[in-house]
Design an enzyme around this catalytic site. Structure first.
Site, PDB file in Angstrom:
ATOM      1  N   HIS A 147      32.428  46.367  23.636  1.00  0.00           N
ATOM      2  CA  HIS A 147      32.826  46.492  24.930  1.00  0.00           C
ATOM      3  C   HIS A 147      33.673  47.685  25.381  1.00  0.00           C
ATOM      4  CE1 HIS A 147      34.782  44.114  28.666  1.00  0.00           C
ATOM      5  NE2 HIS A 147      33.773  44.595  29.211  1.00  0.00           N
ATOM      6  N   PHE A 186      46.252  56.066  35.445  1.00  0.00           N
ATOM      7  CA  PHE A 186      45.035  56.754  35.968  1.00  0.00           C
ATOM      8  C   PHE A 186      45.085  58.476  35.432  1.00  0.00           C
ATOM      9  CE2 PHE A 186      46.420  53.465  38.674  1.00  0.00           C
ATOM     10  CZ  PHE A 186      45.148  52.743  38.930  1.00  0.00           C
ATOM     11  N   GLU A 203      47.270  60.478  34.721  1.00  0.00           N
ATOM     12  CA  GLU A 203      48.337  60.808  33.931  1.00  0.00           C
ATOM     13  C   GLU A 203      47.753  60.177  32.393  1.00  0.00           C
ATOM     14  OE1 GLU A 203      50.228  63.001  34.772  1.00  0.00           O
ATOM     15  OE2 GLU A 203      50.589  62.664  37.036  1.00  0.00           O
ATOM     16  N   ASN A 204      47.018  59.390  32.316  1.00  0.00           N
ATOM     17  CA  ASN A 204      46.594  58.965  31.163  1.00  0.00           C
ATOM     18  C   ASN A 204      46.080  60.087  30.197  1.00  0.00           C
ATOM     19  OD1 ASN A 204      47.532  56.437  31.749  1.00  0.00           O
ATOM     20  ND2 ASN A 204      45.583  55.645  32.440  1.00  0.00           N
ATOM     21  N   ASN A 227      37.495  40.365  42.749  1.00  0.00           N
ATOM     22  CA  ASN A 227      36.430  41.043  41.497  1.00  0.00           C
ATOM     23  C   ASN A 227      35.378  41.463  42.299  1.00  0.00           C
ATOM     24  OD1 ASN A 227      35.374  41.413  38.970  1.00  0.00           O
ATOM     25  ND2 ASN A 227      33.994  39.413  39.006  1.00  0.00           N
ATOM     26  N   ARG A 243      32.131  35.870  36.101  1.00  0.00           N
ATOM     27  CA  ARG A 243      31.705  35.524  35.024  1.00  0.00           C
ATOM     28  C   ARG A 243      32.284  33.973  34.758  1.00  0.00           C
ATOM     29  NH1 ARG A 243      33.391  37.200  30.883  1.00  0.00           N
ATOM     30  NH2 ARG A 243      34.785  38.947  31.718  1.00  0.00           N
ATOM     31  N   ARG A 259      46.251  44.421  29.075  1.00  0.00           N
ATOM     32  CA  ARG A 259      47.267  44.540  30.222  1.00  0.00           C
ATOM     33  C   ARG A 259      48.576  43.643  29.542  1.00  0.00           C
ATOM     34  NH1 ARG A 259      46.022  45.022  36.010  1.00  0.00           N
ATOM     35  NH2 ARG A 259      44.078  45.734  36.045  1.00  0.00           N
ATOM     36  N   ASP A 318      31.439  50.804  29.932  1.00  0.00           N
ATOM     37  CA  ASP A 318      31.618  49.414  29.926  1.00  0.00           C
ATOM     38  C   ASP A 318      31.034  48.991  28.522  1.00  0.00           C
ATOM     39  OD1 ASP A 318      32.667  46.756  31.041  1.00  0.00           O
ATOM     40  OD2 ASP A 318      30.278  46.091  30.867  1.00  0.00           O
ATOM     41  N   ARG A 342      32.655  44.038  43.425  1.00  0.00           N
ATOM     42  CA  ARG A 342      32.058  45.088  42.600  1.00  0.00           C
ATOM     43  C   ARG A 342      31.098  46.174  43.406  1.00  0.00           C
ATOM     44  NH1 ARG A 342      33.193  44.922  36.739  1.00  0.00           N
ATOM     45  NH2 ARG A 342      34.518  43.062  36.643  1.00  0.00           N
ATOM     46  N   TYR A 388      25.666  36.294  39.968  1.00  0.00           N
ATOM     47  CA  TYR A 388      26.626  37.225  39.734  1.00  0.00           C
ATOM     48  C   TYR A 388      26.423  38.010  38.491  1.00  0.00           C
ATOM     49  CZ  TYR A 388      30.798  39.139  38.191  1.00  0.00           C
ATOM     50  OH  TYR A 388      31.819  40.367  37.549  1.00  0.00           O
ATOM     51  N   GLY A 409      27.499  39.774  35.470  1.00  0.00           N
ATOM     52  CA  GLY A 409      27.778  39.199  34.149  1.00  0.00           C
ATOM     53  C   GLY A 409      26.991  37.990  33.763  1.00  0.00           C
ATOM     54  N   SER A 437      38.134  42.752  30.472  1.00  0.00           N
ATOM     55  CA  SER A 437      37.418  43.180  31.858  1.00  0.00           C
ATOM     56  C   SER A 437      38.495  43.330  32.895  1.00  0.00           C
ATOM     57  CB  SER A 437      36.673  41.750  32.188  1.00  0.00           C
ATOM     58  OG  SER A 437      35.648  41.300  31.146  1.00  0.00           O
ATOM     59  N   THR A 455      36.258  51.841  33.611  1.00  0.00           N
ATOM     60  CA  THR A 455      35.854  52.600  34.495  1.00  0.00           C
ATOM     61  C   THR A 455      36.628  53.787  34.790  1.00  0.00           C
ATOM     62  OG1 THR A 455      34.555  51.008  35.429  1.00  0.00           O
ATOM     63  CG2 THR A 455      34.644  52.474  36.725  1.00  0.00           C
ATOM     64  N   CYS A 461      40.404  46.053  33.196  1.00  0.00           N
ATOM     65  CA  CYS A 461      41.538  46.459  32.490  1.00  0.00           C
ATOM     66  C   CYS A 461      41.470  48.173  32.496  1.00  0.00           C
ATOM     67  CB  CYS A 461      41.757  45.883  31.302  1.00  0.00           C
ATOM     68  SG  CYS A 461      42.559  44.170  31.393  1.00  0.00           S
ATOM     69  N   GLY A 462      40.693  48.828  33.372  1.00  0.00           N
ATOM     70  CA  GLY A 462      40.670  50.169  33.274  1.00  0.00           C
ATOM     71  C   GLY A 462      39.633  50.956  32.575  1.00  0.00           C
ATOM     72  N   LYS A 491      26.056  41.982  29.571  1.00  0.00           N
ATOM     73  CA  LYS A 491      26.869  41.122  28.547  1.00  0.00           C
ATOM     74  C   LYS A 491      26.010  40.486  27.740  1.00  0.00           C
ATOM     75  CE  LYS A 491      30.184  43.269  30.528  1.00  0.00           C
ATOM     76  NZ  LYS A 491      31.544  43.545  30.138  1.00  0.00           N
TER      77      LYS A 491
HETATM   78  P1  GTP Z   1      35.006  45.521  33.694  1.00  0.00           P
HETATM   79  O1  GTP Z   1      33.827  46.336  34.467  1.00  0.00           O
HETATM   80  O2  GTP Z   1      35.291  44.126  33.979  1.00  0.00           O
HETATM   81  O3  GTP Z   1      34.562  45.515  32.227  1.00  0.00           O
HETATM   82  O4  GTP Z   1      36.420  46.374  33.977  1.00  0.00           O
HETATM   83  P2  GTP Z   1      36.750  47.915  33.610  1.00  0.00           P
HETATM   84  O5  GTP Z   1      37.791  47.898  32.178  1.00  0.00           O
HETATM   85  O6  GTP Z   1      35.900  49.022  33.879  1.00  0.00           O
HETATM   86  O7  GTP Z   1      38.060  47.962  34.792  1.00  0.00           O
HETATM   87  P3  GTP Z   1      38.342  49.035  35.986  1.00  0.00           P
HETATM   88  O8  GTP Z   1      38.306  50.460  35.374  1.00  0.00           O
HETATM   89  O9  GTP Z   1      37.338  48.887  36.962  1.00  0.00           O
HETATM   90  O10 GTP Z   1      39.950  48.529  36.262  1.00  0.00           O
HETATM   91  C1  GTP Z   1      40.042  47.359  37.049  1.00  0.00           C
HETATM   92  C2  GTP Z   1      41.497  47.779  37.569  1.00  0.00           C
HETATM   93  O11 GTP Z   1      42.447  48.126  36.797  1.00  0.00           O
HETATM   94  C3  GTP Z   1      41.325  48.622  38.946  1.00  0.00           C
HETATM   95  O12 GTP Z   1      42.004  47.650  39.666  1.00  0.00           O
HETATM   96  C4  GTP Z   1      42.274  49.649  38.602  1.00  0.00           C
HETATM   97  O13 GTP Z   1      43.048  50.055  39.632  1.00  0.00           O
HETATM   98  C5  GTP Z   1      43.342  49.252  37.725  1.00  0.00           C
HETATM   99  N1  GTP Z   1      43.660  50.403  36.513  1.00  0.00           N
HETATM  100  C6  GTP Z   1      42.923  51.160  35.961  1.00  0.00           C
HETATM  101  N2  GTP Z   1      43.643  52.204  35.300  1.00  0.00           N
HETATM  102  C7  GTP Z   1      44.758  51.880  35.465  1.00  0.00           C
HETATM  103  C8  GTP Z   1      45.918  52.505  35.298  1.00  0.00           C
HETATM  104  O14 GTP Z   1      46.025  53.299  34.381  1.00  0.00           O
HETATM  105  N3  GTP Z   1      47.127  52.039  35.594  1.00  0.00           N
HETATM  106  C9  GTP Z   1      47.213  50.950  36.388  1.00  0.00           C
HETATM  107  N4  GTP Z   1      48.390  50.270  37.055  1.00  0.00           N
HETATM  108  N5  GTP Z   1      46.055  50.459  36.887  1.00  0.00           N
HETATM  109  C10 GTP Z   1      44.850  50.580  36.302  1.00  0.00           C
HETATM  110  C1  SPV Z   2      33.255  42.296  32.642  1.00  0.00           C
HETATM  111  O1  SPV Z   2      33.584  41.223  33.287  1.00  0.00           O
HETATM  112  O2  SPV Z   2      33.615  42.750  31.871  1.00  0.00           O
HETATM  113  C2  SPV Z   2      32.468  43.227  33.428  1.00  0.00           C
HETATM  114  C3  SPV Z   2      31.758  42.794  34.684  1.00  0.00           C
HETATM  115  O3  SPV Z   2      31.968  44.289  33.043  1.00  0.00           O
HETATM  116  S1  SPV Z   2      30.308  41.570  34.155  1.00  0.00           S
HETATM  117  O4  SPV Z   2      29.195  42.399  34.320  1.00  0.00           O
HETATM  118  O5  SPV Z   2      30.265  40.789  35.485  1.00  0.00           O
HETATM  119  O6  SPV Z   2      30.685  40.961  33.098  1.00  0.00           O
HETATM  120 MN    MN Z   3      33.043  44.714  31.110  1.00  0.00          MN
END
Ligand code: GTP
Ligand code: SPV
Ligand code: MN
Length: 653
Positions: A282, A552, A554-555, A422, A110, A455, A329, A424, A253, A255, A304, A309, A306-307, A262
């Site tokens: 979000h 992961f 463990e959360n 990034n 983005r 983070r 998302d 995807r 791309y 987003g 974005s 998915t 930060c976990g 978005k």
């Molecule tokens: P957007 O699609 O950009 O909105 O992101 P998202 O929040 O869905 O992010 P996603 O779940 O894809 O996580 C992105 C990164 O965070 C990946 O590289 C994961 O491996 C890492 N991650 C996710 N959960 C954890 C966790 O509990 N601990 C750690 N250390 N890393 C994590």
């Molecule tokens: C984000 O960046 O928060 C995403 C990916 O979910 S995108 O759709 O490119 O914005």
């Molecule tokens: Mn997102």
């Protein structure tokens, strides 16, 4: 004007008649497009047809193709892109019906500095958005889009965010000259004729115009050769919140280009939500069932990459708990209507996942690994020699040879990542093994808990419960996070990302906080139970830079405590920053985390929190008089609690 041979035999395709260019308009053969009710035109919606005609006149495509949502039409588009080199088909045994796209190296994320909110009043966009005066932006966009589709096809993509016809759903129509965008939209949203039927002759829709900004014919009529990933160095991701319009130029791309996501479901929808009394956030949505078969729903906002998915697809490590995925998302939340208990109900307005590939592996997210077995469009991952995909974190050891995301030979000693950070995947929600049976229920699910996270290597505890709704809104408003590769910028830089909405709120963030506060007050006054609010942080690090928390699966331990709080059977202790798990209340059975790390995960240092309070005051100050008083009250109260907890230094006595 050049007219290409129709390549989509089954598609409704309208060739545009060339007409003499009108006086003063640039170019040699500006088309006066006519798109009118006629046999083969699948709608009689007058406003839709005249808008398409206007855009076609401006952008001068060779032809207009209506996307009907059929598998056959999607397959034809994919075949077309394989032929043009935009998509690389993957090995049909290893990765059935899947493709790899490699973007232009300059078009991978983005572009927040080219994302604009064009409200009439600058203060309505607020200090954290790029504001442009609407008329000035319209003039600039007209220049950029003039002739931008010359030599290309304009695809009409009617789409629904949320199940078609659902009470929380909304309709849009995207016009685009990118077949990659069309096939991605068909995964991420509900597209096609069913949407036109729902629109009828006069239904409301959000108009969204997209061009990659790479015409195949110059102004003087000379042809240009196409490339696998056309884009333009100049980009605009422009939103007109008052007229609910989206204009996106120059990027393919996600987003920036999949405008249902978005641009509509967050930036435009957040404004609709403010005006109509709901929320567009979000956030992921998941369902948790505990060992006693109690069912809870959680929405969680993390910035974005930060976990979200990962949490949405979590496999609990604690026995007897299950998690089902509803969204990863975006959440649209509305107070339930008459005949319900009035609680906030959430839907996932999307129909697919556009998820981060790197870091997704059999130990971190086994559910996603299963989900990605077939029917996926990968973007900017690496290609293996046997026609499969690879990215950092998929296997502990990389293959000996790959073709990297740039299309170049790669070996483990290359010194650069094989997949873009990034990179995807795009995959339909119903491919997800943990998807809830009723994930697309039009009425949504009642939300029991809301999590805010980011983070944070320091300061922020693993989990803390907000004291009440207003404190929860304060927690959301003060979220900071280290920047990721999801947007252009400096990765790792700590920045404010209130509600994980910094790049996604279509109006000033302080009004967004005010909207949350007002909604909470309104529901509380009606005696409606509000979701409990928590702050979480999976990313705290030790002094040696290692993650203190395994994360992961463990959360699930953190979810269990939070939902225990909701159910009234988990103990908490007061801290200056909110309620922490009481000793023994967080289930740590079978977990191998040293006691010192656990202590560090929950450490609240009043000194560094007070420093953060100073930064918060500065941040809040940027919003001037539009900052809700309740947030100043919360900041004062937090400072007081931190001061009370600070041992008075001897020198100050
Ligand atoms: P957007 O699609 O950009 O909105 O992101 P998202 O929040 O869905 O992010 P996603 O779940 O894809 O996580 C992105 C990164 O965070 C990946 O590289 C994961 O491996 C890492 N991650 C996710 N959960 C954890 C966790 O509990 N601990 C750690 N250390 N890393 C994590
Ligand atoms: C984000 O960046 O928060 C995403 C990916 O979910 S995108 O759709 O490119 O914005
Ligand atoms: Mn997102």
């Amino acid at each position: 004007m050049t007219i290409v041979e129709p390549v989509l035999a089954s598609a409704t395709r309208t060739r545009l008649d060339a007409a003499p260019s009108s006086a003063g308009s640039p170019g040699t053969a500006a088309a006066k497009a006519r798109v009118e009710p006629a046999p083969g035109i699948p709608t009689r919606h007058g406003a839709l047809l005249s808008w398409i005609a206007r855009i076609a006149t401006l952008t001068e495509p060779d032809a207009v193709v209506w996307i009907d949502g059929s598998a056959g039409q999607q397959d034809e588009l994919k075949a077309l892109m394989v032929e043009s080199g935009t998509l690389v088909p993957l090995d049909p045994e290893l990765r059935p019906r899947s493709f790899l796209a490699r973007s232009d190296p300059s078009d991978v994320a983005r572009v927040e500095d080219r994302t604009f909110i064009c409200s009439r009043d600058r203060d309505d966009a607020g200090p954290t958005n790029n504001w442009r005066e609407p008329a000035a932006m319209r003039a600039e966009l007209s220049g950029a889009f003039a002739g931008s589709m010359r030599g290309r096809t304009l695809y009409v993509v009617p789409f629904s965010m949320g199940p078609i016809g659902g009470p929380i759903s909304q309709l849009g129509v995207q016009l685009t000259d990118s077949p990659y965008v069309v096939v991605s939209m068909a995964v991420m949203t509900r597209v096609g004729t069913g949407v036109l039927d729902e629109l009828g002759d006069a239904g409301a829709f959000v108009p969204a115009v997209h061009s990659v900004g790479a015409p195949l014919v110059d102004r003087d009529g000379s042809p240009r050769t196409d490339v696998p990933w056309p884009c333009n160095a100049t980009k605009y991701i422009a939103h007109f919140p008052e007229t609910r319009e989206i204009w996106s130029f120059g990027s393919g791309y996600g987003g920036n280009a999949l405008l249902g996501k978005k641009c509509f479901a967050l930036r435009i929808a957040s404004v609709m939500a403010r005006d109509e009394g709901w929320l567009a956030e979000h956030m992921l949505i998941l369902r948790v069932t505990d060992p006693a078969e109690r069912v809870f729903h959680v929405a969680a906002a993390f910035p974005s990459a930060c976990g979200k998915t990962n949490l949405a697809m979590l496999r609990p490590t604690i026995p007897g708990w299950t998690v089902e995925t509803i969204g990863d998302d975006i959440a649209w939340m509305r107070p339930g209507g008459p005949g319900t208990d009035g609680r906030l109900r959430a839907i996932n307005p999307e129909a697919g996942f556009f998820g981060v590939a790197p870091g997704t592996g059999p130990t971190t997210n086994p559910t996603a690994i299963e989900m990605l077995r077939s029917d996926v469009i990968f973007t900017n991952v690496a290609l293996t020699d046997d026609g499969d995909v690879w990215w950092e974190g998929l296997t502990p050891e990389p293959p000996a040879h790959l073709v990297d995301w740039r299309g170049q030979d790669w070996t483990p000693d290359a010194g650069t990542p094989a997949a873009h950070p990034n990179a995807r995947f795009t995959v339909a929600a119903d491919r997800c093994p943990s998807i809830a049976d009723d994930w697309d229920s039009p009425a949504g699910v009642a939300v029991d808990a809301i999590l805010f996270g980011g983070r944070r290597a320091t300061n922020v505890p693993l989990v803390v419960q907000a004291r009440d709704w207003a404190h929860g809104v304060f927690v959301g408003a003060t979220i900071s996070s280290e920047q990721t590769a999801a947007a252009e910028g400096t990765v790792g830089e700590l920045r404010r990302d209130p509600f994980a909405m910094l790049p996604f709120c279509g109006y000033t963030m302080s009004d967004h906080w005010g909207h949350w506060l007002a909604l909470g007050d309104r529901l509380a006054a009606q005696g409606v139970a509000l979701p409990a609010i928590f702050q979480v942080n999976w990313f705290r690090k030790g002094e040696d830079g290692r993650w203190l928390w395994p994360g992961f699966g463990e959360n699930s331990r953190v979810l269990a405590w939070a939902l225990g709080r909701v159910a009234g059977d988990a103990e908490a202790v007061e801290s200056p920053v909110g309620l922490l798990p009481a000793p023994g209340a967080l289930d740590l059975d079978g977990l191998d985390v040293p006691a010192a790390d656990l202590a560090a995960l929950f450490d609240v240092d009043p000194g560094s929190w007070l420093e953060e309070c100073d930064l918060t005051e500065e941040f809040f100050g940027r919003f001037g008089a539009r900052l809700p008083d309740a947030l100043t009250t919360e900041l004062d109260a937090l400072r007081r609690r931190l001061h009370d907890a600070t041992p008075v230094a001897p020198a100050a006595q």
